[in-house]
Design an enzyme around this catalytic site. Structure first.
Site, PDB file in Angstrom:
ATOM      1  N   HIS A  36     -12.929   2.924   0.149  1.00 11.71           N
ATOM      2  CA  HIS A  36     -12.717   1.915   1.210  1.00 11.71           C
ATOM      3  C   HIS A  36     -13.264   0.547   0.798  1.00 11.71           C
ATOM      4  CE1 HIS A  36     -13.061   5.582   4.085  1.00 11.71           C
ATOM      5  NE2 HIS A  36     -11.779   5.266   3.996  1.00 11.71           N
ATOM      6  N   ASN A  73       0.874  -1.173   0.000  1.00 12.19           N
ATOM      7  CA  ASN A  73       0.000   0.000   0.000  1.00 12.19           C
ATOM      8  C   ASN A  73       0.910   1.221   0.000  1.00 12.19           C
ATOM      9  OD1 ASN A  73      -1.800   2.041   0.494  1.00 12.19           O
ATOM     10  ND2 ASN A  73      -2.775   1.074   2.272  1.00 12.19           N
ATOM     11  N   GLU A 123      -8.027  -4.860   5.608  1.00  9.29           N
ATOM     12  CA  GLU A 123      -7.991  -4.539   4.177  1.00  9.29           C
ATOM     13  C   GLU A 123      -6.892  -5.315   3.467  1.00  9.29           C
ATOM     14  OE1 GLU A 123      -8.017  -0.551   5.781  1.00  9.29           O
ATOM     15  OE2 GLU A 123      -9.036   0.120   3.969  1.00  9.29           O
ATOM     16  N   ARG A 126     -11.687  16.480   7.424  1.00  9.43           N
ATOM     17  CA  ARG A 126     -12.511  16.745   6.235  1.00  9.43           C
ATOM     18  C   ARG A 126     -13.944  17.073   6.656  1.00  9.43           C
ATOM     19  NH1 ARG A 126     -11.407  11.405   2.976  1.00  9.43           N
ATOM     20  NH2 ARG A 126      -9.879  10.935   4.586  1.00  9.43           N
TER      21      ARG A 126
END
Ligand code: ADP
Length: 398
Positions: A179, A7, A384, A240
């Site tokens: 995601h 990643n 993940e 955010r």
């Protein structure tokens, strides 16, 4: 089979080596501040971990350092790199053309490059990670697993915005959702926990970490999500803003004299939990602040829970034929007792009833709903990397 999962970010790179027979991570590492003077390499195998401060000048150096750590005699993890059977690369944006994991070919590389404008921070860094890894491991398959692909099953009425249709047909402006590997993993685990076939599972998955996305999953497929064209809308995140009226952008540009770059800085870096509370972007600090009487921390917590509830209830309209579970995951979802409690309070009308005692868990797979709750409430730690490795294995085994 052993799969290396990569990643790659613009100045960081994470990796995990996973044994697919046992679905277990053998070793993992993280490089931070690549290209800066004080780069750092955190490495963990079994129960031991170490942090080495060392100059990592670029992604190529990071990957060769990772491979050296995995094959060094003293670590005793791999005899040599030929024991790695494949590499799974996390990729963020596949755009509209990609609807599943793909073996990385020049065509897929081209699609990644074409989509760089949709994910300027992520796609180029991830492509760089792939190119450098491929140089060092040229003889094994490299598979790209895209964040957006899991959401390619959304119907047009969920992904097309109320803009002139040409914005979609000519410019590709639509909801994508993110995601993906996390929601996919959680949906699979939920099906296993409930003893249902994957194609029969109907649930709402809440990935709540630094980024937040909530997804409605119907018969194992993503049908709608709180994130959109980019990663800005939905629930307020660490820094955010989440949902806000686009008129505010026009107003700030016209009346407060902010330009596009300044607005971007405000909505991506100065908003969310940090902007509302003036305290921190970390939910732990927000909960501590709220519990010790800080009013703006309380307000941030309330806004987070209210917006999450609103999205969960709205997404539940996709599951009118039955909703098996509401599932919490990622840093906040797995660990914050208070946030789960705040979100579930007020969702009883759609069959969500929390058991406050059972909710007292952190970071472990657990059912936390009341015995008479029509909808099960679950906490499922996300993985993940394992999902990326499983998709990689499925692709290379055909
Ligand atoms: P990322 O999205 O970067 O992968 P994580 O999933 O690790 O992030 O989530 C990180 C966030 O999880 C932190 O910013 C913090 O707000 C939150 N978090 C972690 N532990 C707790 C906790 N015990 N209580 C509340 N929030 C927590």
């Amino acid at each position: 089979m052993k799969i290396l999962v990569i990643n790659s970010g613009s100045s960081s790179l994470k990796f995990q080596l996973i044994n697919m027979t046992y679905k277990k991570t053998i070793a993992r590492g993280l490089f931070e501040r690549i290209g800066e003077k004080k780069s750092c390499f955190h490495f963990r195998k079994n129960s031991t971990s170490e942090t080495i401060e060392t100059a990592i000048k670029d992604h190529s150096t990071a990957i060769s350092t990772a491979l050296n750590a995995l094959t060094s005699r003293e670590n005793g993890i791999l005899k040599d790199i030929t024991e790695i059977d494949a590499v799974g690369h996390r990729m963020v944006h596949g755009g509209e053309k990609i609807n599943k994991a793909e073996v990385l070919t020049p065509e897929i590389e081209q699609i990644m490059e074409d989509n760089a404008k949709l994910a300027p921070l992520h796609n180029p860094a991830m492509l760089k990670g792939f190119i450098e890894t491929k140089k060092l491991l040229p003889d094994i398959p490299h598979v790209a697993v895209f964040d957006t692909a899991f959401h390619s099953t959304m119907p047009p009425h969920a992904y097309i915005y109320g803009l002139p249709y040409e914005y979609y047909s000519e410019h590709g402006i639509r909801r994508f959702g993110f995601h993906g590997p996390s929601h996919h993993y959680i949906a699979r685990r939920t099906a296993e926990i409930l003893g249902k076939g994957y194609d029969e599972v109907n649930c709402i998955t809440c990935h709540m970490g630094n980024g937040v996305s909530i997804v409605a999953i119907k018969n194992g497929k993503s049908v709608d999500t709180s994130l959109g064209f980019g990663t800005m809308c939905g629930v307020p995140m660490g820094t955010r803003a989440g949902d806000f009226d686009p008129d505010i952008l026009l107003y700030c540009i016209s009346h407060l004299g902010l330009n596009a770059d300044e607005m971007k800085d405000v909505i991506y870096k100065k908003s969310g939990l940090k902007g509302i509370s003036g305290l921190s972007n970390d939910m732990r600090d927000i909960v501590d602040g709220a519990e010790s009487g800080n009013e703006r921390a309380s307000l941030a917590l309330n806004i987070f829970a209210h917006t999450a509830r609103k999205h969960i209830a709205a997404l539940a309209t996709n599951l009118t034929e039955g909703m098996d579970a509401l599932v919490f995951t990622a840093g906040i979802g797995e660990n914050s007792i208070r946030v789960r409690e705040e979100i579930c309070r007020g969702l009883e009308f759609i069959g969500i009833r929390l058991d406050p005692e059972k909710n007292h868990i952190r970071g472990e797979e657990s059912e936390i709903s009341a015995d008479d709750s029509p909808v099960k409430i679950l906490v499922v730690p996300t993985n993940e990397e394992l999902m990326i490795a499983m998709e990689t294995e499925e692709i290379i085994r055909g």
